[in-house]
Design a protein around this motif. Structure first.
Motif, PDB file in Angstrom:
ATOM      1  N   HIS A  22       0.827  -1.207   0.000  1.00  0.00           N
ATOM      2  CA  HIS A  22       0.000   0.000   0.000  1.00  0.00           C
ATOM      3  C   HIS A  22       0.861   1.256   0.000  1.00  0.00           C
ATOM      4  N   ASP A  23       0.434   2.268  -0.745  1.00  0.00           N
ATOM      5  CA  ASP A  23       0.896   3.627  -0.505  1.00  0.00           C
ATOM      6  C   ASP A  23       0.040   4.166   0.637  1.00  0.00           C
ATOM      7  N   VAL A  24       0.641   4.931   1.545  1.00  0.00           N
ATOM      8  CA  VAL A  24      -0.037   5.281   2.788  1.00  0.00           C
ATOM      9  C   VAL A  24      -0.081   6.791   2.998  1.00  0.00           C
ATOM     10  N   VAL A  25      -1.231   7.251   3.453  1.00  0.00           N
ATOM     11  CA  VAL A  25      -1.391   8.648   3.846  1.00  0.00           C
ATOM     12  C   VAL A  25      -1.626   8.673   5.350  1.00  0.00           C
ATOM     13  N   ILE A  26      -0.705   9.267   6.071  1.00  0.00           N
ATOM     14  CA  ILE A  26      -0.767   9.297   7.532  1.00  0.00           C
ATOM     15  C   ILE A  26      -1.371  10.613   7.995  1.00  0.00           C
ATOM     16  N   GLY A  27      -2.513  10.513   8.670  1.00  0.00           N
ATOM     17  CA  GLY A  27      -3.099  11.685   9.316  1.00  0.00           C
ATOM     18  C   GLY A  27      -2.631  11.715  10.758  1.00  0.00           C
ATOM     19  N   TYR A  28      -2.176  12.874  11.226  1.00  0.00           N
ATOM     20  CA  TYR A  28      -1.718  12.989  12.608  1.00  0.00           C
ATOM     21  C   TYR A  28      -2.229  14.293  13.206  1.00  0.00           C
ATOM     22  N   ARG A  29      -2.307  14.343  14.527  1.00  0.00           N
ATOM     23  CA  ARG A  29      -2.906  15.509  15.177  1.00  0.00           C
ATOM     24  C   ARG A  29      -1.895  16.616  15.454  1.00  0.00           C
ATOM     25  N   SER A  30      -0.732  16.264  16.050  1.00  0.00           N
ATOM     26  CA  SER A  30       0.178  17.328  16.478  1.00  0.00           C
ATOM     27  C   SER A  30       1.661  16.973  16.409  1.00  0.00           C
ATOM     28  N   ASN A  31       2.013  15.696  16.487  1.00  0.00           N
ATOM     29  CA  ASN A  31       3.414  15.304  16.579  1.00  0.00           C
ATOM     30  C   ASN A  31       3.997  15.038  15.192  1.00  0.00           C
ATOM     31  N   ALA A  32       4.507  16.106  14.580  1.00  0.00           N
ATOM     32  CA  ALA A  32       5.039  15.981  13.213  1.00  0.00           C
ATOM     33  C   ALA A  32       6.250  15.062  13.165  1.00  0.00           C
ATOM     34  N   GLY A  33       7.055  15.069  14.223  1.00  0.00           N
ATOM     35  CA  GLY A  33       8.240  14.223  14.267  1.00  0.00           C
ATOM     36  C   GLY A  33       7.877  12.753  14.239  1.00  0.00           C
ATOM     37  N   ALA A  34       6.880  12.385  15.046  1.00  0.00           N
ATOM     38  CA  ALA A  34       6.433  10.989  15.076  1.00  0.00           C
ATOM     39  C   ALA A  34       5.831  10.595  13.736  1.00  0.00           C
ATOM     40  N   ALA A  35       5.101  11.516  13.103  1.00  0.00           N
ATOM     41  CA  ALA A  35       4.506  11.229  11.800  1.00  0.00           C
ATOM     42  C   ALA A  35       5.593  10.979  10.761  1.00  0.00           C
TER      43      ALA A  35
END
Length: 243
Positions: A29-42
């Motif tokens: 899969h190609d993946v799109v990661i939605g995250y709330r606040s932690n850009a580093g973890a994303a």
């Protein structure tokens, strides 16, 4: 040109979401990661996807905001037609008894855990109808049936709503070639817990004698998104060590 599956994973930067993102990349899969606040973890989660040879974009998103949700899926469309959604972004809200819970904390938990799932699924269904089908996996919780007394009854109630939404939506969109299922994890070793030692403390009460690993949930999610699960829809797959 061969199109790879394009899957949106909300709450994809840490814990179960990051494990799901990495596993899906391994499965092509190609993946799109939605995250709330932690850009580093994303970015760390995205690096794991790219290390598996797949494409990944990260999008900061509040899933309870429909404008943000549209922005997330618009970004995903840049990788190709969206074929999958993993509704995973969630918050526990206040921990403790219902009598002690603050209304604002409960409201936010319900917004993210219920409205957020509904908004993401709504947009995914719109896109998948246009793209010829797809699959949605909602990350629920064993709390939906256990009730989470003394911890977060409101969170359990929200996950009960997720299970009901899974069943209803699966019937609504089956004719459009869209499958909708859920995975209900038990106690998993992630940063979700207010008490980092909670998974260890609860292990004795779990029939398998231990708390689970994020990768064990990711495997179930990956199966439900795969063609091998082509006849599974409207199901809630419990992965909870026997609880």
């Amino acid at each position: 040109m061969q199109h790879h599956p394009v899957t949106v994973v909300t709450g994809g930067s840490r814990g179960i979401g990051a494990a799901v993102s990495a596993r899906l990349a391994e499965d092509g899969h190609d993946v799109v990661i939605g995250y709330r606040s932690n850009a580093g973890a994303a970015e760390e989660a995205a690096a794991a996807v790219r290390a598996a040879g797949r494409r990944c974009v990260t999008v900061e998103v509040d899933t309870a905001d429909e404008t943000d949700v549209d922005r997330l899926f618009d970004a995903a469309a840049g990788l190709g037609p969206v074929t999958g959604l993993v509704n995973n972004a969630g918050v526990s809200g206040p921990v403790g008894t219902l009598a002690d819970a603050d209304a604002e904390g409960m409201r936010r938990a319900l917004e993210v855990n219920v409205l957020g799932y509904l908004l993401c699924a709504r947009r995914a269904v719109r896109d998948m109808k246009a793209n010829g089908g797809g699959a949605i996996v909602n990350v629920s919780s064993a709390a939906a049936t256990l009730g989470a007394p003394g911890e977060y009854v409101h969170y359990a109630a929200a996950k009960g709503a997720v299970d009901t939404m899974t069943v209803g939506l699966s019937k609504e969109v089956a004719g459009d070639g869209i499958r909708v299922n859920a995975v209900a994890p038990g106690v998993i070793w992630t940063e979700f817990h207010a008490d980092p030692e909670r998974p260890a403390k609860l292990a004795a009460g779990i029939p398998l004698g231990r708390s689970g690993q994020p990768s064990e949930i990711a495997a179930a999610v990956a199966w439900l998104l795969s063609d091998e699960a082509s006849y599974a829809t409207g199901t809630v797959l419990r992965v909870a060590g026997g609880r």
